[in-house]
Design a protein around this motif. Structure first.
Motif, short mmCIF file in Angstrom:
data_model
loop_
_atom_site.label_atom_id
_atom_site.label_comp_id
_atom_site.label_asym_id
_atom_site.label_seq_id
_atom_site.Cartn_x
_atom_site.Cartn_y
_atom_site.Cartn_z
N UNK A 57 0.83 -1.20 0.00
CA UNK A 57 0.00 0.00 0.00
C UNK A 57 0.86 1.25 0.00
N UNK A 58 1.84 1.32 0.89
CA UNK A 58 2.69 2.51 0.98
C UNK A 58 3.46 2.74 -0.32
N UNK A 59 4.08 1.69 -0.83
CA UNK A 59 4.86 1.82 -2.06
C UNK A 59 3.93 2.10 -3.24
N UNK A 60 2.80 1.42 -3.28
CA UNK A 60 1.83 1.64 -4.35
C UNK A 60 1.29 3.05 -4.37
N UNK A 61 1.03 3.60 -3.19
CA UNK A 61 0.54 4.98 -3.13
C UNK A 61 1.60 5.96 -3.62
N UNK A 62 2.85 5.74 -3.24
CA UNK A 62 3.92 6.65 -3.68
C UNK A 62 4.16 6.54 -5.19
N UNK A 63 4.32 5.33 -5.68
CA UNK A 63 4.60 5.15 -7.12
C UNK A 63 3.37 5.49 -7.96
N UNK A 64 2.21 4.98 -7.54
CA UNK A 64 0.99 5.27 -8.29
C UNK A 64 0.69 6.76 -8.31
N UNK A 65 0.89 7.42 -7.18
CA UNK A 65 0.68 8.87 -7.14
C UNK A 65 1.63 9.60 -8.06
N UNK A 66 2.89 9.18 -8.08
CA UNK A 66 3.88 9.81 -8.97
C UNK A 66 3.49 9.59 -10.43
N UNK A 67 3.02 8.39 -10.76
CA UNK A 67 2.58 8.12 -12.13
C UNK A 67 1.39 8.99 -12.52
N UNK A 68 0.48 9.24 -11.57
CA UNK A 68 -0.63 10.15 -11.87
C UNK A 68 -0.11 11.55 -12.17
N UNK A 69 0.82 12.02 -11.36
CA UNK A 69 1.34 13.38 -11.53
C UNK A 69 1.97 13.56 -12.91
N UNK A 70 2.81 12.61 -13.31
CA UNK A 70 3.51 12.76 -14.59
C UNK A 70 2.71 12.20 -15.76
N UNK A 71 1.64 11.49 -15.48
CA UNK A 71 0.81 10.97 -16.56
C UNK A 71 1.42 9.78 -17.26
N UNK A 72 2.04 8.89 -16.50
CA UNK A 72 2.65 7.69 -17.07
C UNK A 72 1.86 6.46 -16.61
N UNK A 73 1.47 5.63 -17.57
CA UNK A 73 0.63 4.46 -17.26
C UNK A 73 -0.55 4.90 -16.40
N UNK A 74 -1.14 5.99 -16.78
CA UNK A 74 -2.09 6.70 -15.93
C UNK A 74 -3.33 5.89 -15.60
N UNK A 75 -3.95 5.30 -16.60
CA UNK A 75 -5.18 4.56 -16.31
C UNK A 75 -4.89 3.31 -15.47
N UNK A 76 -3.75 2.67 -15.72
CA UNK A 76 -3.35 1.52 -14.90
C UNK A 76 -3.11 1.95 -13.45
N UNK A 77 -2.35 3.04 -13.27
CA UNK A 77 -2.07 3.54 -11.91
C UNK A 77 -3.36 3.92 -11.20
N UNK A 78 -4.26 4.59 -11.90
CA UNK A 78 -5.53 4.99 -11.29
C UNK A 78 -6.36 3.77 -10.91
#
Length: 137
Positions: A57-78
């Protein structure tokens, strides 16, 4: 009236704010509360495999959040973060009613639906997803 530039600016702002919220929550779990505390909380809440779930959860929130910010693999991260939020609603918030002040479902449901909006509408043109695709429009 359809204004693609306004839509893309709104999606960028939406992704950035939502991503920063998730990064902050992941950093809080990992570094501020610390993983011993986070795993202990997950265990007390009855979350299966609390050590694995806590770190994921902690790692997923950090990496997933970063992917949302930069728009990388965005729909997967969301989508992945939405699954995390469904777990939070189920394991943490469900029995506490609606209101956030009481630990209720209000905040995680808003986050989950916000993530669903990104899954449905995508990252927009101001994203790495767009820059890395070969779409000319």
């Amino acid at each position: 009236m359809n204004r693609p530039a306004v839509r893309d600016a709104a999606l960028l702002l939406f992704r950035a704010v939502l991503g920063l919220i998730f990064i902050a929550h992941g950093v809080d779990k990992m570094f501020m509360d610390g993983m011993d505390e986070t795993v202990g909380q997950f265990s007390a809440l009855g979350i299966p495999q609390p050590q694995i779930a806590g770190y994921a959860t902690a790692i997923g929130e950090m990496i997933g959040g970063a992917f949302l910010v930069i728009g990388l693999l965005t729909t997967f991260a969301a989508a992945a973060l939405a699954i995390v939020m469904v777990g939070a609603v189920y394991f943490v918030h469900w029995g506490n009613g609606l209101f956030n002040g009481d630990g209720g479902i209000e905040y995680p449901v808003v986050l989950c639906l916000s993530l669903l909006m990104i899954v449905v509408f995508g990252a927009g043109r101001v994203s790495l997803d767009r820059a890395l695709s070969n779409v000319d429009t």
